[in-house]
Design a protein around this motif. Sequence first.
Motif, PDB file in Angstrom:
ATOM      1  N   LYS A 151      33.840 -91.450 -46.744  1.00 27.87           N
ATOM      2  CA  LYS A 151      34.188 -90.280 -47.550  1.00 27.87           C
ATOM      3  C   LYS A 151      33.539 -89.005 -47.013  1.00 27.87           C
ATOM      4  O   LYS A 151      33.953 -87.904 -47.366  1.00 27.87           O
ATOM      5  CB  LYS A 151      33.780 -90.505 -49.001  1.00 27.87           C
ATOM      6  N   SER A 152      32.529 -89.135 -46.157  1.00 25.47           N
ATOM      7  CA  SER A 152      31.817 -87.957 -45.655  1.00 25.47           C
ATOM      8  C   SER A 152      32.363 -87.472 -44.325  1.00 25.47           C
ATOM      9  O   SER A 152      31.824 -86.535 -43.740  1.00 25.47           O
ATOM     10  CB  SER A 152      30.325 -88.281 -45.497  1.00 25.47           C
ATOM     11  N   LYS A 153      33.457 -88.079 -43.826  1.00 26.25           N
ATOM     12  CA  LYS A 153      33.908 -87.797 -42.462  1.00 26.25           C
ATOM     13  C   LYS A 153      34.264 -86.336 -42.228  1.00 26.25           C
ATOM     14  O   LYS A 153      34.179 -85.838 -41.099  1.00 26.25           O
ATOM     15  CB  LYS A 153      35.111 -88.668 -42.117  1.00 26.25           C
ATOM     16  N   ASN A 154      34.672 -85.611 -43.270  1.00 26.13           N
ATOM     17  CA  ASN A 154      35.087 -84.213 -43.100  1.00 26.13           C
ATOM     18  C   ASN A 154      33.962 -83.217 -43.349  1.00 26.13           C
ATOM     19  O   ASN A 154      34.161 -82.010 -43.200  1.00 26.13           O
ATOM     20  CB  ASN A 154      36.260 -83.906 -44.041  1.00 26.13           C
ATOM     21  N   SER A 155      32.798 -83.720 -43.721  1.00 27.94           N
ATOM     22  CA  SER A 155      31.662 -82.833 -43.990  1.00 27.94           C
ATOM     23  C   SER A 155      31.015 -82.372 -42.686  1.00 27.94           C
ATOM     24  O   SER A 155      30.925 -83.127 -41.715  1.00 27.94           O
ATOM     25  CB  SER A 155      30.630 -83.550 -44.847  1.00 27.94           C
ATOM     26  N   ALA A 156      30.570 -81.125 -42.674  1.00 27.14           N
ATOM     27  CA  ALA A 156      29.874 -80.608 -41.489  1.00 27.14           C
ATOM     28  C   ALA A 156      28.572 -81.357 -41.252  1.00 27.14           C
ATOM     29  O   ALA A 156      28.061 -81.386 -40.124  1.00 27.14           O
ATOM     30  CB  ALA A 156      29.590 -79.113 -41.676  1.00 27.14           C
ATOM     31  N   TYR A 157      28.029 -81.970 -42.312  1.00 29.42           N
ATOM     32  CA  TYR A 157      26.765 -82.703 -42.201  1.00 29.42           C
ATOM     33  C   TYR A 157      26.980 -84.197 -41.985  1.00 29.42           C
ATOM     34  O   TYR A 157      26.020 -84.954 -41.924  1.00 29.42           O
ATOM     35  CB  TYR A 157      25.915 -82.474 -43.453  1.00 29.42           C
ATOM     36  N   SER A 158      28.248 -84.615 -41.889  1.00 29.15           N
ATOM     37  CA  SER A 158      28.532 -86.035 -41.696  1.00 29.15           C
ATOM     38  C   SER A 158      27.979 -86.511 -40.353  1.00 29.15           C
ATOM     39  O   SER A 158      28.126 -85.833 -39.333  1.00 29.15           O
ATOM     40  CB  SER A 158      30.040 -86.279 -41.724  1.00 29.15           C
ATOM     41  N   PRO A 159      27.347 -87.690 -40.325  1.00 26.16           N
ATOM     42  CA  PRO A 159      26.866 -88.224 -39.042  1.00 26.16           C
ATOM     43  C   PRO A 159      28.009 -88.474 -38.066  1.00 26.16           C
ATOM     44  O   PRO A 159      27.798 -88.490 -36.855  1.00 26.16           O
ATOM     45  CB  PRO A 159      26.162 -89.522 -39.441  1.00 26.16           C
ATOM     46  N   TRP A 160      29.231 -88.648 -38.597  1.00 21.00           N
ATOM     47  CA  TRP A 160      30.381 -88.830 -37.709  1.00 21.00           C
ATOM     48  C   TRP A 160      30.684 -87.563 -36.925  1.00 21.00           C
ATOM     49  O   TRP A 160      31.268 -87.628 -35.836  1.00 21.00           O
ATOM     50  CB  TRP A 160      31.614 -89.244 -38.519  1.00 21.00           C
ATOM     51  N   ASN A 161      30.280 -86.422 -37.442  1.00 17.05           N
ATOM     52  CA  ASN A 161      30.507 -85.156 -36.740  1.00 17.05           C
ATOM     53  C   ASN A 161      29.282 -84.684 -35.961  1.00 17.05           C
ATOM     54  O   ASN A 161      29.418 -83.988 -34.953  1.00 17.05           O
ATOM     55  CB  ASN A 161      30.924 -84.075 -37.748  1.00 17.05           C
ATOM     56  N   LYS A 162      28.101 -85.076 -36.417  1.00 18.40           N
ATOM     57  CA  LYS A 162      26.870 -84.622 -35.750  1.00 18.40           C
ATOM     58  C   LYS A 162      26.341 -85.627 -34.735  1.00 18.40           C
ATOM     59  O   LYS A 162      25.741 -85.235 -33.722  1.00 18.40           O
ATOM     60  CB  LYS A 162      25.789 -84.348 -36.805  1.00 18.40           C
ATOM     61  N   PHE A 163      26.555 -86.922 -34.998  1.00 17.03           N
ATOM     62  CA  PHE A 163      25.997 -87.962 -34.118  1.00 17.03           C
ATOM     63  C   PHE A 163      27.061 -89.027 -33.855  1.00 17.03           C
ATOM     64  O   PHE A 163      26.893 -90.190 -34.215  1.00 17.03           O
ATOM     65  CB  PHE A 163      24.754 -88.588 -34.760  1.00 17.03           C
ATOM     66  N   GLU A 164      28.145 -88.614 -33.229  1.00 16.83           N
ATOM     67  CA  GLU A 164      29.291 -89.506 -33.063  1.00 16.83           C
ATOM     68  C   GLU A 164      28.952 -90.767 -32.276  1.00 16.83           C
ATOM     69  O   GLU A 164      29.327 -91.879 -32.663  1.00 16.83           O
ATOM     70  CB  GLU A 164      30.432 -88.764 -32.367  1.00 16.83           C
ATOM     71  N   ASP A 165      28.245 -90.622 -31.159  1.00 17.47           N
ATOM     72  CA  ASP A 165      27.906 -91.799 -30.350  1.00 17.47           C
ATOM     73  C   ASP A 165      27.055 -92.787 -31.135  1.00 17.47           C
ATOM     74  O   ASP A 165      27.235 -94.009 -31.041  1.00 17.47           O
ATOM     75  CB  ASP A 165      27.159 -91.377 -29.075  1.00 17.47           C
ATOM     76  N   GLU A 166      26.109 -92.250 -31.910  1.00 15.04           N
ATOM     77  CA  GLU A 166      25.260 -93.098 -32.754  1.00 15.04           C
ATOM     78  C   GLU A 166      26.115 -93.908 -33.732  1.00 15.04           C
ATOM     79  O   GLU A 166      25.883 -95.104 -33.945  1.00 15.04           O
ATOM     80  CB  GLU A 166      24.274 -92.224 -33.524  1.00 15.04           C
ATOM     81  N   MET A 167      27.134 -93.274 -34.312  1.00 19.25           N
ATOM     82  CA  MET A 167      27.967 -93.946 -35.298  1.00 19.25           C
ATOM     83  C   MET A 167      28.851 -95.011 -34.649  1.00 19.25           C
ATOM     84  O   MET A 167      29.139 -96.042 -35.266  1.00 19.25           O
ATOM     85  CB  MET A 167      28.815 -92.928 -36.059  1.00 19.25           C
ATOM     86  N   TRP A 168      29.292 -94.774 -33.429  1.00 16.77           N
ATOM     87  CA  TRP A 168      30.041 -95.812 -32.712  1.00 16.77           C
ATOM     88  C   TRP A 168      29.167 -97.054 -32.543  1.00 16.77           C
ATOM     89  O   TRP A 168      29.602 -98.173 -32.807  1.00 16.77           O
ATOM     90  CB  TRP A 168      30.474 -95.285 -31.336  1.00 16.77           C
ATOM     91  N   ARG A 169      27.929 -96.842 -32.103  1.00 24.89           N
ATOM     92  CA  ARG A 169      27.028 -97.977 -31.881  1.00 24.89           C
ATOM     93  C   ARG A 169      26.678 -98.665 -33.202  1.00 24.89           C
ATOM     94  O   ARG A 169      26.623 -99.898 -33.285  1.00 24.89           O
ATOM     95  CB  ARG A 169      25.753 -97.501 -31.169  1.00 24.89           C
ATOM     96  N   LYS A 170      26.438 -97.864 -34.220  1.00 20.19           N
ATOM     97  CA  LYS A 170      26.083 -98.454 -35.510  1.00 20.19           C
ATOM     98  C   LYS A 170      27.235 -99.285 -36.069  1.00 20.19           C
ATOM     99  O   LYS A 170      27.026-100.351 -36.652  1.00 20.19           O
ATOM    100  CB  LYS A 170      25.697 -97.355 -36.514  1.00 20.19           C
ATOM    101  N   SER A 171      28.458 -98.817 -35.880  1.00 20.99           N
ATOM    102  CA  SER A 171      29.624 -99.543 -36.389  1.00 20.99           C
ATOM    103  C   SER A 171      29.726-100.928 -35.774  1.00 20.99           C
ATOM    104  O   SER A 171      29.975-101.919 -36.474  1.00 20.99           O
ATOM    105  CB  SER A 171      30.911 -98.754 -36.101  1.00 20.99           C
TER     106      SER A 171
END
Length: 331
Positions: free
Chosen positions: A177-197
Motif C-alpha cells: 500500500k506504500s508503493k506510491n509514497s515518496a517515503y516508500s522503501p520501494w522508491n528509496k531503496f529499490e535494490d534492497e526491496m528486491w533482495r528482501k522480497s
Amino acid sequence: MSNNQLSVIESSVMVVTEQATNLVTYHNAISVAAEQNYAIQQLYKNDMAIKTAHANPVSVQNAILNLSSIGISLNPALKHAYLVPRDGAICLDVSYMGLMHLAQEIGSIQWGQARIVYSEDTYENQGLDKEPLHKYNAFGKRGDKVGVYCTVKLPSGDFLTEEMSAEDVLSVRESSKSKNSAYSPWNKFEDEMWRKSVVKRASKYWPKSNSTEQGGNRFDNAVHVINEHEGLSNEKEKALKSIVDMYESNESPLVMFDFANSLGLDDNDKQWVYGNFPKGHKTKIGALLKDGRDSYFEYKRIVESESDDYINECLAELTESEVNVVEKLIK
C-alpha cells in the motif's frame, strides 16, 4: 527541534524499558539500553521522523517492543534494522541483511546471500542442491534488472536457491500500500526491496529453528512486522477475492497456484486466506491449488532437465495463461 519534542520522543523510548527487558530475556541477543540509544539517534535524524515520533509516541513504543521481541539491533554499523516514519507512524523496518542474520542466529541456515541479476549478466541454475552460476562485470554497465535470487547453505550442508523474476518482484511491489509514497522503501531503496522480497520467499523453505523457546520464533515475527508495516498484510482480502474469482471462472490450477505463490504472503495471512474460502468450496479450491502446485513443480523439473523439443511439446498442450507461467520458469 523543540525541548517538548525531545522530551516526548525520549519518554516514548524509555517508558517501555521494563517490557522490553522482559522480551529480551527470551533470547538475550541485544541490549535494551544500547538499542534505546540507537533508537533516539535514529529518530533525531530528520524532521519527518521527529514530527512523526512526537505526534504518535505509541508507535515508537510499539517499534521498541517489536525489536526487543525479535532481537534485532538498530546499530547503524550493522544495517540490520531501522526506525522509519510511514503512514503517520514510526515503524521497525528489518533489512534483508537483518533477516539473514536472524536466520543464521536461530540455526535455520549456515550462511546466505541475495543478489540481483541484470540483463548483461550470465546466470545459470545448477539444480536444487547446488549454488547457481552467476558471472558479471562488477565494474561496468550490467543492463536492466531481470531477476533476483537467494542462495543459502543449510545446516545439513546442502544448498537451497530461490529465484524471482522481475515480474514476480513487481507483483510484490504492487501489493504494498506504500508503493506510491515518496517515503516508500520501494522508491528509496529499490535494490534492497528486491533482495528482501526473495529472502522472505526463500525462508518459507528453510528448516525452522530448533529452539523450543519463544525466541525461536524471532524470524517469523520479523517477517510479520515487515509485512504489516509495508501494507502486505492488508492485501489478504484482495488475494482471497482474486483466487475465488479464478475458481469461479474455471481458471487453470497451474495459473491459480502461480498467482497465489507470487503474492508473498506470510504463513499467518495464507492461513487466513485459505480459511476464508467460501463455505462448501474450501476443499475444492484447496485441491485445485494442490494440483496446481504439483503441476508447477513438474513443469519446473521439465524445464530444468528435459530437451527443448520435449518442452515445446508440453507447451503446445497448454492454454495461453499456462504457457505464460511455464515461460517464467524458463526465463
